[in-house]
Design an enzyme around this catalytic site. Structure first.
Site, PDB file in Angstrom:
ATOM      1  N   ASN A 212       0.967  -1.066  -0.257  1.00  0.00           N
ATOM      2  CA  ASN A 212       0.070   0.025  -0.066  1.00  0.00           C
ATOM      3  C   ASN A 212       0.878   1.325   0.012  1.00  0.00           C
ATOM      4  O   ASN A 212       2.171   1.069   0.295  1.00  0.00           O
ATOM      5  CB  ASN A 212      -0.989   0.001   1.106  1.00  0.00           C
ATOM      6  CG  ASN A 212      -0.305  -0.009   2.611  1.00  0.00           C
ATOM      7  OD1 ASN A 212       0.408   0.967   2.873  1.00  0.00           O
ATOM      8  ND2 ASN A 212      -0.272  -1.208   3.492  1.00  0.00           N
ATOM      9  N   ASP A 281      -3.705  -6.588   5.056  1.00  0.00           N
ATOM     10  CA  ASP A 281      -4.441  -7.407   5.472  1.00  0.00           C
ATOM     11  C   ASP A 281      -4.821  -8.937   4.888  1.00  0.00           C
ATOM     12  O   ASP A 281      -5.238  -9.959   5.480  1.00  0.00           O
ATOM     13  CB  ASP A 281      -6.200  -6.866   5.317  1.00  0.00           C
ATOM     14  CG  ASP A 281      -6.598  -5.735   6.329  1.00  0.00           C
ATOM     15  OD1 ASP A 281      -5.819  -5.783   7.425  1.00  0.00           O
ATOM     16  OD2 ASP A 281      -7.058  -4.580   5.894  1.00  0.00           O
ATOM     17  N   LYS A 291      10.659 -16.754  -9.392  1.00  0.00           N
ATOM     18  CA  LYS A 291       9.774 -15.908  -9.948  1.00  0.00           C
ATOM     19  C   LYS A 291       8.495 -16.459 -10.937  1.00  0.00           C
ATOM     20  O   LYS A 291       9.039 -17.335 -11.355  1.00  0.00           O
ATOM     21  CB  LYS A 291      10.580 -14.862 -10.965  1.00  0.00           C
ATOM     22  CG  LYS A 291       9.992 -13.807 -11.434  1.00  0.00           C
ATOM     23  CD  LYS A 291      10.978 -12.906 -12.355  1.00  0.00           C
ATOM     24  CE  LYS A 291       9.977 -11.953 -13.172  1.00  0.00           C
ATOM     25  NZ  LYS A 291      11.001 -11.192 -14.201  1.00  0.00           N
ATOM     26  N   PHE A 326      -4.632   3.108  14.620  1.00  0.00           N
ATOM     27  CA  PHE A 326      -5.206   4.088  13.312  1.00  0.00           C
ATOM     28  C   PHE A 326      -6.031   3.393  12.658  1.00  0.00           C
ATOM     29  O   PHE A 326      -5.909   1.980  12.500  1.00  0.00           O
ATOM     30  CB  PHE A 326      -3.777   4.498  12.715  1.00  0.00           C
ATOM     31  CG  PHE A 326      -3.196   5.834  13.260  1.00  0.00           C
ATOM     32  CD1 PHE A 326      -2.510   5.659  14.511  1.00  0.00           C
ATOM     33  CD2 PHE A 326      -3.072   6.875  12.354  1.00  0.00           C
ATOM     34  CE1 PHE A 326      -1.735   6.738  15.141  1.00  0.00           C
ATOM     35  CE2 PHE A 326      -2.430   7.951  13.089  1.00  0.00           C
ATOM     36  CZ  PHE A 326      -1.783   7.875  14.282  1.00  0.00           C
ATOM     37  N   LYS A 340     -13.641  -0.508  15.150  1.00  0.00           N
ATOM     38  CA  LYS A 340     -12.160  -1.263  15.011  1.00  0.00           C
ATOM     39  C   LYS A 340     -11.819  -0.988  16.428  1.00  0.00           C
ATOM     40  O   LYS A 340     -11.219  -1.662  17.089  1.00  0.00           O
ATOM     41  CB  LYS A 340     -11.416  -0.469  14.060  1.00  0.00           C
ATOM     42  CG  LYS A 340     -11.496  -0.981  12.772  1.00  0.00           C
ATOM     43  CD  LYS A 340     -10.512  -0.429  11.720  1.00  0.00           C
ATOM     44  CE  LYS A 340     -10.961  -0.956  10.251  1.00  0.00           C
ATOM     45  NZ  LYS A 340     -10.278  -0.131   9.422  1.00  0.00           N
ATOM     46  N   LYS A 344     -11.034  -4.147  18.424  1.00  0.00           N
ATOM     47  CA  LYS A 344      -9.528  -4.839  18.595  1.00  0.00           C
ATOM     48  C   LYS A 344      -9.234  -4.139  19.992  1.00  0.00           C
ATOM     49  O   LYS A 344      -8.060  -4.370  20.500  1.00  0.00           O
ATOM     50  CB  LYS A 344      -8.673  -3.668  17.896  1.00  0.00           C
ATOM     51  CG  LYS A 344      -9.004  -4.212  16.325  1.00  0.00           C
ATOM     52  CD  LYS A 344      -7.976  -3.534  15.163  1.00  0.00           C
ATOM     53  CE  LYS A 344      -8.271  -3.896  13.849  1.00  0.00           C
ATOM     54  NZ  LYS A 344      -7.377  -4.472  13.063  1.00  0.00           N
TER      55      LYS A 344
HETATM   56  O1  PMT Z   1       2.493   6.395   6.314  1.00  0.00           O
HETATM   57  P1  PMT Z   1       2.110   7.475   5.760  1.00  0.00           P
HETATM   58  O2  PMT Z   1       2.191   7.896   4.222  1.00  0.00           O
HETATM   59  O3  PMT Z   1       2.432   8.825   6.605  1.00  0.00           O
HETATM   60  O4  PMT Z   1       0.449   7.489   5.952  1.00  0.00           O
HETATM   61  C1  PMT Z   1      -0.482   7.382   7.041  1.00  0.00           C
HETATM   62  C2  PMT Z   1      -1.354   6.272   7.343  1.00  0.00           C
HETATM   63  C3  PMT Z   1      -2.376   6.823   6.380  1.00  0.00           C
HETATM   64  C4  PMT Z   1      -0.839   4.835   7.047  1.00  0.00           C
HETATM   65  C5  PMT Z   1      -1.625   6.249   9.007  1.00  0.00           C
HETATM   66  O5  PMT Z   1      -2.368   7.693   9.328  1.00  0.00           O
HETATM   67  C6  PMT Z   1      -2.943   5.303   9.073  1.00  0.00           C
HETATM   68  O6  PMT Z   1      -4.096   5.604   8.834  1.00  0.00           O
HETATM   69  N1  PMT Z   1      -2.454   4.167   9.345  1.00  0.00           N
HETATM   70  C7  PMT Z   1      -3.721   2.690   9.666  1.00  0.00           C
HETATM   71  C8  PMT Z   1      -3.595   2.036   8.459  1.00  0.00           C
HETATM   72  C9  PMT Z   1      -4.269   0.822   8.420  1.00  0.00           C
HETATM   73  O7  PMT Z   1      -3.764  -0.425   8.442  1.00  0.00           O
HETATM   74  O8  PMT Z   1      -5.411   0.848   8.915  1.00  0.00           O
HETATM   75  P2  PMT Z   1      -6.632  -0.258   9.203  1.00  0.00           P
HETATM   76  O9  PMT Z   1      -8.049   0.387   9.289  1.00  0.00           O
HETATM   77  O10 PMT Z   1      -6.591  -1.063   8.229  1.00  0.00           O
HETATM   78  O11 PMT Z   1      -6.204  -1.046  10.465  1.00  0.00           O
HETATM   79  C10 PMT Z   1      -6.540  -0.630  11.729  1.00  0.00           C
HETATM   80  C11 PMT Z   1      -5.412  -0.677  12.851  1.00  0.00           C
HETATM   81  O12 PMT Z   1      -5.251  -2.115  12.692  1.00  0.00           O
HETATM   82  C12 PMT Z   1      -4.062  -0.037  12.493  1.00  0.00           C
HETATM   83  O13 PMT Z   1      -3.759   0.259  13.774  1.00  0.00           O
HETATM   84  C13 PMT Z   1      -3.345  -1.238  11.879  1.00  0.00           C
HETATM   85  O14 PMT Z   1      -2.052  -0.836  12.354  1.00  0.00           O
HETATM   86  C14 PMT Z   1      -3.837  -2.481  12.630  1.00  0.00           C
HETATM   87  N2  PMT Z   1      -3.679  -3.779  12.260  1.00  0.00           N
HETATM   88  C15 PMT Z   1      -4.189  -3.857  10.655  1.00  0.00           C
HETATM   89  C16 PMT Z   1      -4.051  -5.370  10.018  1.00  0.00           C
HETATM   90  C17 PMT Z   1      -3.547  -6.036  10.711  1.00  0.00           C
HETATM   91  N3  PMT Z   1      -3.462  -7.129  10.060  1.00  0.00           N
HETATM   92  N4  PMT Z   1      -3.033  -5.877  12.015  1.00  0.00           N
HETATM   93  C18 PMT Z   1      -3.162  -4.813  12.696  1.00  0.00           C
HETATM   94  O15 PMT Z   1      -2.719  -4.697  13.661  1.00  0.00           O
END
Ligand code: PMT
Length: 408
Positions: A212, A281, A291, A326, A340, A344
């Site tokens: 991403n 995810d 490859k 986040f 979330k 979580k």
């Molecule tokens: O890095 P930049 O370019 O500055 O951009 C910042 C950002 C947009 C990446 C940041 O501000 C942001 O929004 N980060 C969260 C991205 C994300 O994965 O969001 P999510 O809604 O998919 O996940 C929710 C939370 O679960 C996040 O804290 C993530 O770290 C966590 N997660 C997600 C997937 C996973 N398999 N395990 C996790 O713990």
């Protein structure tokens, strides 16, 4: 930022270079802003400006001899200086930097620095060749890695007659850095932060992956802001072009699985976890060893499986840590983020709209909404990622102080 320094106690450390005359001007500016300033001089600084000049302007005794007459009045001032809000060393010569980096004490300034417990700002000034010397660079990096802030020198005419990089920053610029540093409290001193940043890469084969656009900027801003407020920071970073910030432990990883292992390994020694990372995810069910070859126009099918949800695993094994997630959303920002937060088991979540240009991924600015378990929803305006990081830390610090059990 235009906040006044009224009531702030500042130690101005002066070491011996031609730029000492600018320290006189800096002292004048600090006093004018209402700061109580104690001047400490290195042995060589006295060859450029007399202690009397600083004494007259600061209206405080100047500490310039380690083995003074030890009269109780001067001891009292040394104690006061040690308990100041900030130590700013300007100018800092190569010699003084070397002593500070290695904890050597042979004059009043180096001795006070070693005894000082608060935040420190350093404004180097020296010949351009000296500033470029690997030993001087290494000393600066050592100090940065301990959380000491630097105000870079400027290009200009140097005392040796050449034009180069090494001239002390202008007093107004140093004053601005002092204001900025003091506007940020040293309120996270000793707190153990674990911060994740950047994207993950989920490999299909040795040369292809799903990822991403996360640049790591948001997470690095949180890590640097926490460090600047005295926290002990461990940063776990997915692949980004950013340089590892000094003053913290940095672990690099690529996949969600690697990030999971690092987070869980460090969780026990963590008080506050902030997951800004954009963790993938889904990952291909299998990573091909070689490859993948293109078979003419035949489509290929790749089965994707969910990656481990790191925050959900943290929820199961946490032992009082304060956990912030986040949420990158393109629709129903607040509702999706709240879901979330609960699913979580987080203490706080930062909802990040990533659908508009100039916010979210890659930009230097961002617009977010803070949500917490008590139902508070706080929408922030468009701000720099650095400012958002500090606002987030303000909320975390307030929550930690209102509930001392949290995060311990
Ligand atoms: O890095 P930049 O370019 O500055 O951009 C910042 C950002 C947009 C990446 C940041 O501000 C942001 O929004 N980060 C969260 C991205 C994300 O994965 O969001 P999510 O809604 O998919 O996940 C929710 C939370 O679960 C996040 O804290 C993530 O770290 C966590 N997660 C997600 C997937 C996973 N398999 N395990 C996790 O713990």
């Amino acid at each position: 930022m235009t906040s006044s320094l009224k009531g702030k106690k500042i130690v101005l450390g002066v070491s011996g270079g031609i730029a000492c005359y600018k320290a006189v001007e800096l002292l004048r500016l600090l006093v004018k802003e209402g700061a109580r300033v104690f001047v400490v001089m290195s042995r060589n600084a006295k060859k450029f400006v007399t202690p009397l000049t600083f004494e007259a302007l600061s209206r405080n005794p100047v500490y310039h001899k380690v083995f003074d007459s030890a009269d109780s009045a001067s001891m009292e001032h040394i104690r006061a200086a040690e308990a100041a809000d900030l130590l700013v060393v300007a100018p800092a010569t190569a010699g003084t930097l070397g002593k500070m980096a290695h904890g050597l004490t042979d004059d009043a300034l180096s001795t006070l620095f070693v005894a000082f417990r608060g935040p420190v700002l350093v404004a180097p000034a020296m010949n351009d060749g000296m500033y470029d010397n690997p030993a001087v660079r290494a000393n600066i990096e050592t100090m940065q890695s301990r959380g000491i802030g630097f105000i870079d020198p400027e290009v200009g005419s140097l005392a040796c007659g050449v034009v180069g990089l090494g001239r002390l920053a202008e007093p107004e610029k140093i004053l601005a850095a002092v204001r900025d540093r003091l506007a940020r409290a040293w309120d996270l001193a000793g707190r153990q932060f674990l911060i994740t940043a950047g994207p993950t890469r989920e490999f299909l084969d040795p040369v292809r992956y799903i990822s991403n656009p996360s640049s790591g900027k948001m997470g690095y801003a949180v890590a640097e802001a926490a460090r600047d407020r005295g926290a002990q920071v461990t940063l776990i970073s997915g692949p980004t072009p950013l340089k590892p910030p000094p003053g913290m432990r940095v672990f690099a990883c690529k996949t969600a699985q690697e990030m999971r292992t690092l987070v869980l390994d460090h969780l026990a020694s963590t008080e506050i976890l902030v997951m800004t990372a954009a963790v993938g995810d889904f990952a291909p069910e299998q990573v091909q060893k070689e490859k993948i070859k293109k078979q003419g126009d035949e489509p290929i099918q790749i089965r994707l499986l969910p990656t481990p949800d790191i925050l959900r695993e943290v929820a199961k094994s946490k032992t009082g840590q304060f956990v912030v997630g986040f949420a990158a959303e393109t629709e129903n920002l607040v509702e999706s983020a709240r879901e979330k937060l609960l699913k979580k088991d987080l203490d706080m979540i930062v909802a990040n709209d990533v659908s508009a240009p100039g916010i979210g991924f890659q930009s230097d600015t961002n617009q977010v909404t803070f949500l917490d378990r008590s139902g508070t929803v706080e929408q922030l305006p468009l701000l720099s990622k650095r400012e958002i990081a500090h606002r987030l830390l303000d909320r975390i610090a307030a929550k930690l102080s209102s509930n001392p059990q949290t995060g311990s």
